[in-house]
Write an enzyme that holds these catalytic residues in place. Structure first.
Site, PDB file in Angstrom:
ATOM      1  N   GLU A   5      89.959   7.875   2.357  1.00  0.00           N
ATOM      2  CA  GLU A   5      90.397   9.121   1.743  1.00  0.00           C
ATOM      3  C   GLU A   5      89.330   9.699   0.836  1.00  0.00           C
ATOM      4  O   GLU A   5      89.089  10.886   0.823  1.00  0.00           O
ATOM      5  CB  GLU A   5      91.694   8.907   0.946  1.00  0.00           C
ATOM      6  CG  GLU A   5      92.922   8.903   1.810  1.00  0.00           C
ATOM      7  CD  GLU A   5      94.176   8.712   0.985  1.00  0.00           C
ATOM      8  OE1 GLU A   5      94.338   9.412  -0.037  1.00  0.00           O
ATOM      9  OE2 GLU A   5      94.991   7.862   1.350  1.00  0.00           O
ATOM     10  N   GLY A  44     100.704  11.199  -4.674  1.00  0.00           N
ATOM     11  CA  GLY A  44     101.977  10.557  -4.961  1.00  0.00           C
ATOM     12  C   GLY A  44     101.937   9.063  -4.754  1.00  0.00           C
ATOM     13  O   GLY A  44     102.496   8.292  -5.532  1.00  0.00           O
ATOM     14  N   GLY A  45     101.255   8.621  -3.686  1.00  0.00           N
ATOM     15  CA  GLY A  45     101.198   7.198  -3.385  1.00  0.00           C
ATOM     16  C   GLY A  45      99.893   6.533  -3.735  1.00  0.00           C
ATOM     17  O   GLY A  45      99.833   5.317  -3.932  1.00  0.00           O
ATOM     18  N   SER A  46      98.802   7.307  -3.804  1.00  0.00           N
ATOM     19  CA  SER A  46      97.494   6.705  -4.065  1.00  0.00           C
ATOM     20  C   SER A  46      96.656   7.606  -4.964  1.00  0.00           C
ATOM     21  O   SER A  46      96.959   8.777  -5.164  1.00  0.00           O
ATOM     22  CB  SER A  46      96.751   6.454  -2.746  1.00  0.00           C
ATOM     23  OG  SER A  46      96.534   7.676  -2.059  1.00  0.00           O
ATOM     24  N   THR A  47      95.584   7.024  -5.505  1.00  0.00           N
ATOM     25  CA  THR A  47      94.663   7.790  -6.352  1.00  0.00           C
ATOM     26  C   THR A  47      93.238   7.459  -5.940  1.00  0.00           C
ATOM     27  O   THR A  47      92.949   6.316  -5.531  1.00  0.00           O
ATOM     28  CB  THR A  47      94.882   7.492  -7.845  1.00  0.00           C
ATOM     29  OG1 THR A  47      94.089   8.394  -8.628  1.00  0.00           O
ATOM     30  CG2 THR A  47      94.504   6.067  -8.216  1.00  0.00           C
ATOM     31  N   GLN A  48      92.344   8.452  -6.007  1.00  0.00           N
ATOM     32  CA  GLN A  48      90.961   8.266  -5.570  1.00  0.00           C
ATOM     33  C   GLN A  48      89.968   8.621  -6.670  1.00  0.00           C
ATOM     34  O   GLN A  48      90.229   9.487  -7.498  1.00  0.00           O
ATOM     35  CB  GLN A  48      90.658   9.163  -4.356  1.00  0.00           C
ATOM     36  CG  GLN A  48      91.398   8.797  -3.093  1.00  0.00           C
ATOM     37  CD  GLN A  48      92.774   9.413  -3.036  1.00  0.00           C
ATOM     38  OE1 GLN A  48      92.960  10.544  -3.431  1.00  0.00           O
ATOM     39  NE2 GLN A  48      93.749   8.661  -2.541  1.00  0.00           N
TER      40      GLN A  48
END
Length: 421
Positions: free
Chosen positions: A166, A194-198
């Site tokens: 991502e 909402g589900g992940s952070t980068q």
């Protein structure tokens, strides 16, 4: 992502590498009609299936003359909630959602270009959090809708993105936009879904690359006869909605029909239902306990501690662009304008989180989750990534008038891969 490459003396090689990408697009797509000025206009449709919503990006590219770089002329952007993962038990609804959104593409792309316009869907954290068979059922429904559509459907047009990818497909679009910049200041990217952070940035120190936990944190690419190493990673389970679940102790919990999940981050008298990922949870404040920033921070710290790698180097001179829920919650909290965005320091999130959390009983917030969300963002930035309170964040939704997300990079990446294969 860096802005110091303008000084690089091999701009022709940069142009050549971008030309290769352009030519690969032209090889994939049937030759298009040429207007009187010999311009080529072509389109691409990218679906971003996130955990809290599905977004469609319809890109219009123009190539004025053969041999020139294509220009992103326009982007039509539309989003809808909830995310596809909410239809885990009714996958046909996911197909219906995509079918409805394709109507936007039909209105944007001229009818004569439909069969030449590729349509691609990439799902992110929401589907990765589902059981494999349920996620596949959703993808199969989308694939069926694509196959029935009048658009060009490439191989592998519907898939779930690998978590580490991502961050890696966003930088190419950001890199090209900074090739002509005159400053040497480094720019980083922070994205909170909402589900992940980068997190993505170009380190200045070799030790930053040497100290990564695993090789997946480094993306290598060649430009100007040099190899650049990008620090980039996506953390599944550390997106804003997944963090709510973990903070509440509801992640993977059973007995949802009778259990009530309490939190010091919620107003004491608050009690309601909250849905995420196709499941509904009973949540409430703690009527017999205490609420406020300090206790809330202790709750969210359990979610962050030990899960986020702190890069060896996060220079104060860096400017980080912060997208998605960073932007949305800053707007909700009154820190920035919802249209213009703005510049904030990490300490601004902390200060406003304290104000929201410590006044929940006196001044009900816009959202009962605002205290939890603002505290989590503060904790993620400070105790997670290790940013100093003085670190500057540039909060925005668009860069150069294009919706800020990995979707454009993924679109170009997909064109490129099609030629390779």
């Amino acid at each position: 992502v860096s802005q110091h490459w303008a000084a690089c003396r091999c701009a022709s090689q940069v142009k050549t590498s971008l030309m290769d990408l352009t030519n690969s697009i032209m090889d994939i797509l049937p030759s298009l009609s040429r207007p009187a000025n010999h311009s080529r206009i072509f389109y691409a449709v990218m679906f971003d299936a996130g955990s809290t919503g599905t977004r469609i990006h319809i890109y219009t590219f123009i190539q004025s003359e053969k041999g020139n770089l294509p220009v992103l002329d326009n982007e039509m952007f539309h989003s809808i909630k909830p995310g596809l993962s909410a239809y885990a038990d009714t996958p046909e609804m996911a197909g219906h959602t995509v079918k409805m959104m394709l109507k936007v593409a039909k209105k944007t792309v001229p009818r004569l270009e439909w069969k030449r316009t590729p349509v691609v869907l990439r799902a992110t954290a929401g589907l990765r959090l589902l059981a494999a068979e349920k996620a596949q059922a959703l993808l199969d429904q989308v694939q069926h809708v694509f196959d029935e559509s009048p658009f060009f459907v490439p191989d592998n047009s519907v898939s779930v993105m690998n978590g580490s990818n991502e961050g890696k497909v966003c930088p190419p679009s950001a890199l090209t936009s900074h090739l002509n910049a005159q400053t040497k200041k480094t720019v980083g990217i922070l994205d909170l879904g909402g589900g992940s952070t980068q997190i993505t940035f170009l380190p200045k120190l070799r030790k930053t690359i040497e100290n990564v936990p695993v090789a997946d944190y480094v993306a290598r690419f060649d430009i100007c006869n040099s190899t650049f190493e990008l620090y980039t990673y996506s953390y599944l389970g550390n997106g804003l909605m997944a963090a709510r679940l973990a903070s509440l102790g509801a992640l993977g919990a059973e007995g949802l029909e009778w259990r009530v999940f309490k939190s010091s981050c919620l107003p004491k008298k608050f009690r309601d239902e909250w849905s995420f990922g196709g499941l509904t949870y009973h949540v409430s404040g703690d009527p017999d306990g205490y609420a406020g920033y300090k206790l809330c921070y202790q709750e969210v710290l359990k979610v962050v501690k030990g899960t986020i790698h702190q890069p060896y180097e996060l220079e104060d001179s860096n400017v980080f662009y912060a997208f998605s829920y960073y932007f949305d919650r800053a707007v909700d909290a009154g820190l920035i304008d919802g249209v213009q965005g703005g510049m904030l320091e990490v300490r601004d999130f902390k200060k406003r989180a304290k104000e929201v959390c410590n006044k929940m009983s006196k001044f009900p917030p816009i959202s009962p989750f605002l205290c939890m969300d603002m505290t989590y963002i503060t904790c993620l930035l400070k105790d997670g990534f290790g940013f100093k309170e003085s670190t500057v964040l540039r909060l925005t939704k668009k860069v150069n008038n294009v919706e800020a997300s990995w979707a454009l990079g993924a679109t170009l990446d997909h064109f490129h891969n099609l030629k390779i294969h």
